[in-house]
Design a protein around this motif. Structure first.
Motif, mmCIF file in Angstrom:
data_model
loop_
_atom_site.group_PDB
_atom_site.id
_atom_site.type_symbol
_atom_site.label_atom_id
_atom_site.label_comp_id
_atom_site.label_asym_id
_atom_site.label_seq_id
_atom_site.Cartn_x
_atom_site.Cartn_y
_atom_site.Cartn_z
ATOM 1 N N PRO B 51 0.808 -1.219 0.000
ATOM 2 C CA PRO B 51 0.000 0.000 0.000
ATOM 3 C C PRO B 51 0.845 1.274 0.000
ATOM 4 O O PRO B 51 0.397 2.307 -0.474
ATOM 5 N N VAL B 52 2.075 1.202 0.506
ATOM 6 C CA VAL B 52 2.910 2.407 0.608
ATOM 7 C C VAL B 52 3.430 2.841 -0.762
ATOM 8 O O VAL B 52 3.309 3.987 -1.145
ATOM 9 N N TYR B 53 4.017 1.927 -1.509
ATOM 10 C CA TYR B 53 4.610 2.299 -2.798
ATOM 11 C C TYR B 53 3.819 1.811 -4.005
ATOM 12 O O TYR B 53 3.998 2.310 -5.108
ATOM 13 N N LYS B 54 2.942 0.801 -3.795
ATOM 14 C CA LYS B 54 2.123 0.245 -4.884
ATOM 15 C C LYS B 54 3.004 -0.198 -6.054
ATOM 16 O O LYS B 54 2.667 0.039 -7.215
ATOM 17 N N GLN B 55 4.164 -0.801 -5.754
ATOM 18 C CA GLN B 55 5.096 -1.176 -6.814
ATOM 19 C C GLN B 55 5.511 -2.627 -6.716
ATOM 20 O O GLN B 55 5.544 -3.200 -5.628
ATOM 21 N N ILE B 56 5.893 -3.173 -7.867
ATOM 22 C CA ILE B 56 6.526 -4.493 -7.873
ATOM 23 C C ILE B 56 8.032 -4.300 -7.727
ATOM 24 O O ILE B 56 8.526 -3.217 -8.032
ATOM 25 N N PRO B 57 8.763 -5.310 -7.264
ATOM 26 C CA PRO B 57 8.311 -6.636 -6.854
ATOM 27 C C PRO B 57 7.737 -6.644 -5.431
ATOM 28 O O PRO B 57 8.110 -5.819 -4.605
ATOM 29 N N VAL B 58 6.856 -7.591 -5.177
ATOM 30 C CA VAL B 58 6.442 -7.904 -3.818
ATOM 31 C C VAL B 58 6.542 -9.415 -3.667
ATOM 32 O O VAL B 58 6.007 -10.155 -4.486
ATOM 33 N N LEU B 59 7.249 -9.847 -2.638
ATOM 34 C CA LEU B 59 7.333 -11.275 -2.320
ATOM 35 C C LEU B 59 6.297 -11.535 -1.231
ATOM 36 O O LEU B 59 6.258 -10.793 -0.248
ATOM 37 N N ILE B 60 5.461 -12.516 -1.443
ATOM 38 C CA ILE B 60 4.472 -12.833 -0.407
ATOM 39 C C ILE B 60 4.773 -14.234 0.121
ATOM 40 O O ILE B 60 4.653 -15.227 -0.607
ATOM 41 N N HIS B 61 5.245 -14.296 1.357
ATOM 42 C CA HIS B 61 5.686 -15.540 1.955
ATOM 43 C C HIS B 61 4.702 -15.927 3.043
ATOM 44 O O HIS B 61 4.609 -15.251 4.065
ATOM 45 N N ASN B 62 3.978 -17.023 2.821
ATOM 46 C CA ASN B 62 2.938 -17.440 3.772
ATOM 47 C C ASN B 62 2.006 -16.283 4.110
ATOM 48 O O ASN B 62 1.698 -16.032 5.282
ATOM 49 N N GLY B 63 1.619 -15.543 3.083
ATOM 50 C CA GLY B 63 0.664 -14.452 3.266
ATOM 51 C C GLY B 63 1.283 -13.135 3.714
ATOM 52 O O GLY B 63 0.602 -12.111 3.730
ATOM 53 N N LYS B 64 2.570 -13.128 4.064
ATOM 54 C CA LYS B 64 3.168 -11.872 4.544
ATOM 55 C C LYS B 64 4.004 -11.221 3.432
ATOM 56 O O LYS B 64 4.902 -11.854 2.872
ATOM 57 N N PRO B 65 3.700 -9.952 3.133
ATOM 58 C CA PRO B 65 4.384 -9.300 2.011
ATOM 59 C C PRO B 65 5.719 -8.683 2.425
ATOM 60 O O PRO B 65 5.842 -8.097 3.502
ATOM 61 N N ILE B 66 6.691 -8.790 1.523
ATOM 62 C CA ILE B 66 7.968 -8.097 1.695
ATOM 63 C C ILE B 66 8.173 -7.264 0.434
ATOM 64 O O ILE B 66 8.037 -7.767 -0.689
ATOM 65 N N CYS B 67 8.489 -5.988 0.613
ATOM 66 C CA CYS B 67 8.603 -5.055 -0.522
ATOM 67 C C CYS B 67 10.009 -4.484 -0.633
ATOM 68 O O CYS B 67 10.784 -4.567 0.319
ATOM 69 N N GLU B 68 10.287 -3.886 -1.781
ATOM 70 C CA GLU B 68 11.583 -3.267 -2.087
ATOM 71 C C GLU B 68 12.605 -4.349 -2.446
ATOM 72 O O GLU B 68 13.000 -5.170 -1.600
ATOM 73 N N SER B 69 13.103 -4.294 -3.687
ATOM 74 C CA SER B 69 13.865 -5.418 -4.246
ATOM 75 C C SER B 69 15.069 -5.836 -3.412
ATOM 76 O O SER B 69 15.268 -7.029 -3.159
ATOM 77 N N MET B 70 15.901 -4.889 -2.972
ATOM 78 C CA MET B 70 17.105 -5.310 -2.231
ATOM 79 C C MET B 70 16.750 -5.796 -0.825
ATOM 80 O O MET B 70 17.471 -6.609 -0.242
ATOM 81 N N ILE B 71 15.644 -5.322 -0.273
ATOM 82 C CA ILE B 71 15.173 -5.833 1.019
ATOM 83 C C ILE B 71 14.681 -7.266 0.825
ATOM 84 O O ILE B 71 14.941 -8.151 1.648
ATOM 85 N N ILE B 72 13.996 -7.517 -0.293
ATOM 86 C CA ILE B 72 13.542 -8.874 -0.617
ATOM 87 C C ILE B 72 14.753 -9.804 -0.772
ATOM 88 O O ILE B 72 14.770 -10.918 -0.249
#
Lengths: 222, 233
Positions: B51-72
């Motif tokens: 919801p903050v950046y509305k951008q890809i990529p988003v990794l969704i692991h067991n329902g929990k989203p992780i955003c920002e490519s290098m953080i992923i």
């Protein structure tokens, strides 16, 4: 026992980015040499240690320089493992901490600065964005003691120096942060109870005087 | 334990940021469901997950989203630490240096490349941006020499953090060259990086992910057209 390797911090007293590093070092109890840089006349050591950006803060440990405040804080956490943990241990919580720490840089600092610098429509746009972003940040904090939950951590360190800018933001933005974002203000006060924070940050009125002077000088705005 | 898990990646074939996440997942041998977002559209799942950046990529692991490519990428490295080679270096100093260059690449270097990609026929600005992109690559050439210590990648023996952070843009660099008629990849100026780029693009974890340059050019033109249309409205 081998002597402690030297820790040197190249910094500038009023820099919120430098303050983050000072808080991290204090939280870990790391003894270090603090060197104040005159940014109008940068030292050869600074220029050599951060040739890419030529900016403070730079942490030099055992002769090796590290730049960029959030990278330095994570480095401090990696090296001084026995002190207070600055990041959570759970990978998801760590990712979340990094996300919000960088949010402060990308979304809070950037539009806060624009709000201070500009007038007219550009100012109004920046102010609107600034308020939206503070709302998002408060939404992340909710009723937690710190952004890190019970533990003071990376996101708290990333944002707390800017709480001393609140007075200035309110003055130029013509709004009350306490009224709009009471949880953030209460959180800021809790952080100030930590010695690492209160000793590292500047007085808000000092911040205002300095920023007002710079804004008038650079942008002719009063 | 990283056992049976639900793993989804919201992305697009063209996005270098998405490619980063996919390389990391490949390095760890982790399977996932790839959900392609169309150009100019944002799915409900994306808006809900980021919801903050509305951008890809988003990794969704067991329902929990992780955003920002290098953080992923760092998340993948930490969760599946035992499953494959380390993406971030193990030494704290080397790790800080890897993070430094990843931030430099995204904050300072890529915006210059992007300027070239979306430029209208403005020769002056494009030429200046091209010079700065080349200067950045020369800095990265020096960084490669220091970080690789004579080995194949920034990460040493295997693809690591800086390799992923920079290598993901390789297709776009070639696309920018053709779109703007500028030379960015010069073997005389960046000999080490040119050798590295070839090795990177043929690495197992990478080779099927790099998009064809002609398709990127087509995509780039569409993005450019949309941006220019939005600017004039």
């Amino acid at each position: 026992m081998a002597p402690e390797k030297a820790v040197v911090l190249l910094d500038e007293r009023v820099s919120p980015f430098g303050q983050r590093v000072r808080i991290a070092l204090a939280e870990k109890g790391v003894e270090h040499e603090y060197r104040e840089e005159d940014l109008t006349n940068k030292s050869p050591l600074l220029l050599k240690s951060n040739p890419v950006y030529k900016k403070i803060p730079v942490l030099i440990y055992d002769g090796k320089p590290i730049s960029e405040s959030l990278i330095i804080v994570q480095y401090i956490d990696d090296v001084w493992v026995h002190g207070t943990p600055l990041l959570p241990t759970d990978p998801y919580e760590r990712a979340n901490a990094r996300f919000w720490a960088y949010f402060v840089d990308k979304k809070i600092y950037d539009c806060g600065a624009r709000m201070l610098k500009y007038t007219g429509e550009a100012h109004e746009e920046a102010k609107e964005e600034f308020m939206e972003n503070l709302k998002l940040l408060e939404g992340e904090l909710q009723d937690k003691t710190y952004f890190g939950g019970e533990n003071f951590g990376l996101v708290d360190m990333a944002f707390v120096p800017f709480t001393t800018w609140f007075y200035t933001f309110e003055f130029y933005g013509n709004f009350s942060i306490e009224k709009e974002f009471p949880k953030l203000v209460a959180w800021g006060k809790r952080c100030m109870e930590r010695e690492s924070v209160s000793k590292s940050l500047q007085d808000p009125l000092e911040v205002y005087e300095l920023l007002a002077y710079l804004i008038k000088k650079k942008y002719g705005k009063v | 334990m990283a056992g049976d898990q639900e793993l989804k990646l919201l992305g697009s074939w063209a996005s270098p940021f998405v490619i980063r996440a996919r390389i990391a997942l490949n390095l760890k041998g982790v399977g996932y469901e790839f959900l392609e977002e169309g150009l100019g559209t944002k799915s409900e799942l994306l808006l809900k997950s980021n919801p903050v950046y509305k951008q890809i990529p988003v990794l969704i692991h067991n329902g929990k989203p992780i955003c920002e490519s290098m953080i992923i990428v760092q998340y993948i490295d930490e969760v599946w630490a035992a499953a494959g080679p380390s993406i971030l270096p193990s030494d704290p100093y080397d790790r800080a240096i890897a993070r430094f260059w990843a931030v430099y690449i995204d904050d300072k270097w890529f915006p210059l490349l992007w300027k070239i990609i979306i430029a209208k026929a403005d020769d002056e600005e494009t030429a200046e941006a091209a010079e700065q992109v080349i200067a950045g690559l020369q800095l990265l050439e020096e960084a490669f020499e220091k970080c690789s210590k004579g080995k194949d990648f920034f990460g040493g023996k295997s693809v690591g953090c800086i390799d992923i952070a920079l290598g993901c843009y390789f297709g776009w660099v070639k696309a920018a060259e053709k779109m703007a008629g500028v030379k960015l990849l010069d073997k005389e100026k960046i000999p080490l990086l040119m050798g590295w780029a070839e090795r990177f693009c043929s690495a197992d974890a990478v080779k099927e992910l790099m998009p064809e340059v002609d398709k990127l050019i087509e995509h780039g033109k569409m993005v450019r057209a949309r941006l220019n249309a939005a600017a004039t409205n």
